[in-house]
Design an enzyme around this catalytic site. Sequence first.
Site, PDB file in Angstrom:
ATOM      1  CD  GLU A   1     -19.423  33.743  52.163  1.00 48.28           C
ATOM      2  OE1 GLU A   1     -19.211  34.513  51.219  1.00 48.28           O
ATOM      3  OE2 GLU A   1     -20.454  33.782  52.858  1.00 48.28           O
TER       4      GLU A   1
ATOM      5  CD  GLU B   1     -23.091  32.985  57.986  1.00 46.67           C
ATOM      6  OE1 GLU B   1     -23.764  33.245  56.976  1.00 46.67           O
ATOM      7  OE2 GLU B   1     -21.897  33.317  58.109  1.00 46.67           O
TER       8      GLU B   1
HETATM    9  O1  G3I Z   1     -26.800  49.967  56.541  1.00 52.44           O
HETATM   10  C1  G3I Z   1     -27.358  50.211  55.254  1.00 52.44           C
HETATM   11  C2  G3I Z   1     -28.555  51.046  55.375  1.00 52.44           C
HETATM   12  O2  G3I Z   1     -28.169  52.310  55.881  1.00 52.44           O
HETATM   13  C3  G3I Z   1     -29.249  51.170  54.016  1.00 52.44           C
HETATM   14  O3  G3I Z   1     -30.462  51.853  54.175  1.00 52.44           O
HETATM   15  C4  G3I Z   1     -29.531  49.804  53.433  1.00 52.44           C
HETATM   16  C5  G3I Z   1     -30.123  49.866  52.037  1.00 52.44           C
HETATM   17  O4  G3I Z   1     -30.114  48.602  51.415  1.00 52.44           O
HETATM   18  O5  G3I Z   1     -28.316  49.118  53.358  1.00 52.44           O
HETATM   19  C6  G3I Z   1     -27.760  48.899  54.642  1.00 52.44           C
HETATM   20  O6  G3I Z   1     -26.639  48.062  54.640  1.00 52.44           O
HETATM   21  C7  G3I Z   1     -26.836  46.724  54.202  1.00 52.44           C
HETATM   22  C8  G3I Z   1     -26.685  45.803  55.403  1.00 52.44           C
HETATM   23  O7  G3I Z   1     -26.705  44.449  54.975  1.00 52.44           O
HETATM   24  C9  G3I Z   1     -27.790  45.978  56.449  1.00 52.44           C
HETATM   25  O8  G3I Z   1     -29.028  45.677  55.904  1.00 52.44           O
HETATM   26  C10 G3I Z   1     -25.766  46.430  53.178  1.00 52.44           C
HETATM   27  O9  G3I Z   1     -26.033  47.208  52.010  1.00 52.44           O
HETATM   28  C11 G3I Z   1     -25.766  44.976  52.809  1.00 52.44           C
HETATM   29  O10 G3I Z   1     -24.661  44.693  51.973  1.00 52.44           O
HETATM   30  C12 G3I Z   1     -25.645  44.147  54.080  1.00 52.44           C
HETATM   31  O11 G3I Z   1     -25.764  42.788  53.712  1.00 52.44           O
HETATM   32  C13 G3I Z   1     -25.270  41.872  54.659  1.00 52.44           C
HETATM   33  C14 G3I Z   1     -24.272  40.951  53.929  1.00 52.44           C
HETATM   34  O12 G3I Z   1     -23.884  39.891  54.768  1.00 52.44           O
HETATM   35  C15 G3I Z   1     -23.011  41.726  53.525  1.00 52.44           C
HETATM   36  O13 G3I Z   1     -22.360  42.232  54.670  1.00 52.44           O
HETATM   37  C16 G3I Z   1     -26.428  41.068  55.200  1.00 52.44           C
HETATM   38  O14 G3I Z   1     -27.246  41.921  56.014  1.00 52.44           O
HETATM   39  C17 G3I Z   1     -25.904  39.928  56.058  1.00 52.44           C
HETATM   40  O15 G3I Z   1     -26.991  39.111  56.484  1.00 52.44           O
HETATM   41  C18 G3I Z   1     -24.962  39.090  55.198  1.00 52.44           C
HETATM   42  O16 G3I Z   1     -24.474  38.047  55.984  1.00 52.44           O
HETATM   43  C19 G3I Z   1     -23.706  37.069  55.283  1.00 52.44           C
HETATM   44  C20 G3I Z   1     -22.564  36.665  56.183  1.00 52.44           C
HETATM   45  O17 G3I Z   1     -21.810  37.791  56.550  1.00 52.44           O
HETATM   46  C21 G3I Z   1     -21.677  35.613  55.484  1.00 52.44           C
HETATM   47  N1  G3I Z   1     -22.472  34.485  55.026  1.00 52.44           N
HETATM   48  C22 G3I Z   1     -23.642  34.817  54.212  1.00 52.44           C
HETATM   49  C23 G3I Z   1     -24.524  35.816  54.948  1.00 52.44           C
HETATM   50  C24 G3I Z   1     -25.777  36.131  54.142  1.00 52.44           C
HETATM   51  O18 G3I Z   1     -25.435  36.730  52.921  1.00 52.44           O
END
Ligand code: G3I
Length: 344
Positions: A135, A251
């Site tokens: 990105e 993705e």
């Molecule tokens: O692990 C904690 C959990 O303990 C807590 O209860 C929960 C509360 O919201 O949060 C959890 O962590 C979250 C995690 O996803 C698992 O659900 C993080 O806050 C959250 O920031 C994280 O978001 C991920 C995001 O990337 C940032 O890393 C998304 O799942 C994931 O699908 C998303 O993936 C991205 C790719 O890396 C790049 N391209 C876009 C794609 C979608 O946004």
Amino acid sequence: MGALDPSSTPLKSLAESKGFLYGTSATPGDLKDRQFTDVVIQQCDLMATGLQLKWNMLRPTPEKYNFGPADELLGFAQQHGMKFQGHVLAWHNALPDWFGSYATPQNAQQLMLSHIKTVVGRYAGKMHSWDVVNEALLPSDQRSDGLRNTPWLQLIGPDYIELAFHAAAAADPHAILFWNDYGIENESPEHELKRKFFLQHLTALRQRDVPIQAIGIQSHLDASSKHFPGPQFDAFLHQVSDMGLKIMVTELDFTDSLPSSDSAARNQLIASRYEQYLDLVLKHHSVIAVLTWGIADKHTWLNGNYKFPRKDNSPFLPLPFDTNTQPKPAWYAMARAFQNAPSR
Ligand code: G3I
């Protein structure tokens, strides 16, 4: 091949018969769900790390690496004969809390390079591919080169991109190294501008012999969009292929804005969009892999913390399997597109 069926004609077999891979991302939580692991083992020959190799999971402190969750996923992939894709090395998002106060213009280059050397080196020989730069484009940041004004760019300068590729290649000469990006799929002026900048950067990287072998097209798509991918995107895929680069859909999933009351119509629309998109993409022999971002609606990121939920707050239906891990029309649409794809 006879009738399409998830168990007798899994997506990985249909893909393999045409010379590409099918896979999904997985998070640590997904691995605890037997329905998820069963369907992934059945359908996939490629597995991407959804969260496990992001800086915020890997680096609890500047000194410490936590490889446990990624090692666990790699073990699962290896046990079931899947190739493995690493996500992600240089990204503006998912940086650890300590990063902001720790990284400086003086130490950032060393910080990024030592991270890449350590992480890519640890999995050298075991990775199919690495998402090296993620990105990095954002024309609305108003730079003349179209690059996103990320912490890495601010601290190191635009060269962070090629430094990252060189470091990854030095640590694992065999993994396919790619630049992954989004917002480049649609027939809209914004996406066309991003494609233009992407092509400029890819051309420059190739001219300077930077070790980049592929691009990733994230493909978080909107099934209801009026700007659905078409000829301009197709032309972009031709241009990327003509540079000798491989292409991966990394993705794939679909949002939609149809009323929630008619989930059958929503699933039909999404299925038709899966087929339309994959027909367009898979015509290109440079496409070596298709990954969905998750495989069943139960685990999609879109129903977690996505910043643009549906207006009525009802769940999205973005993936080929439903919340009970049963195949949806989208599975059959993917299977048809894979079956109709030319061999590469
Ligand atoms: O692990 C904690 C959990 O303990 C807590 O209860 C929960 C509360 O919201 O949060 C959890 O962590 C979250 C995690 O996803 C698992 O659900 C993080 O806050 C959250 O920031 C994280 O978001 C991920 C995001 O990337 C940032 O890393 C998304 O799942 C994931 O699908 C998303 O993936 C991205 C790719 O890396 C790049 N391209 C876009 C794609 C979608 O946004």
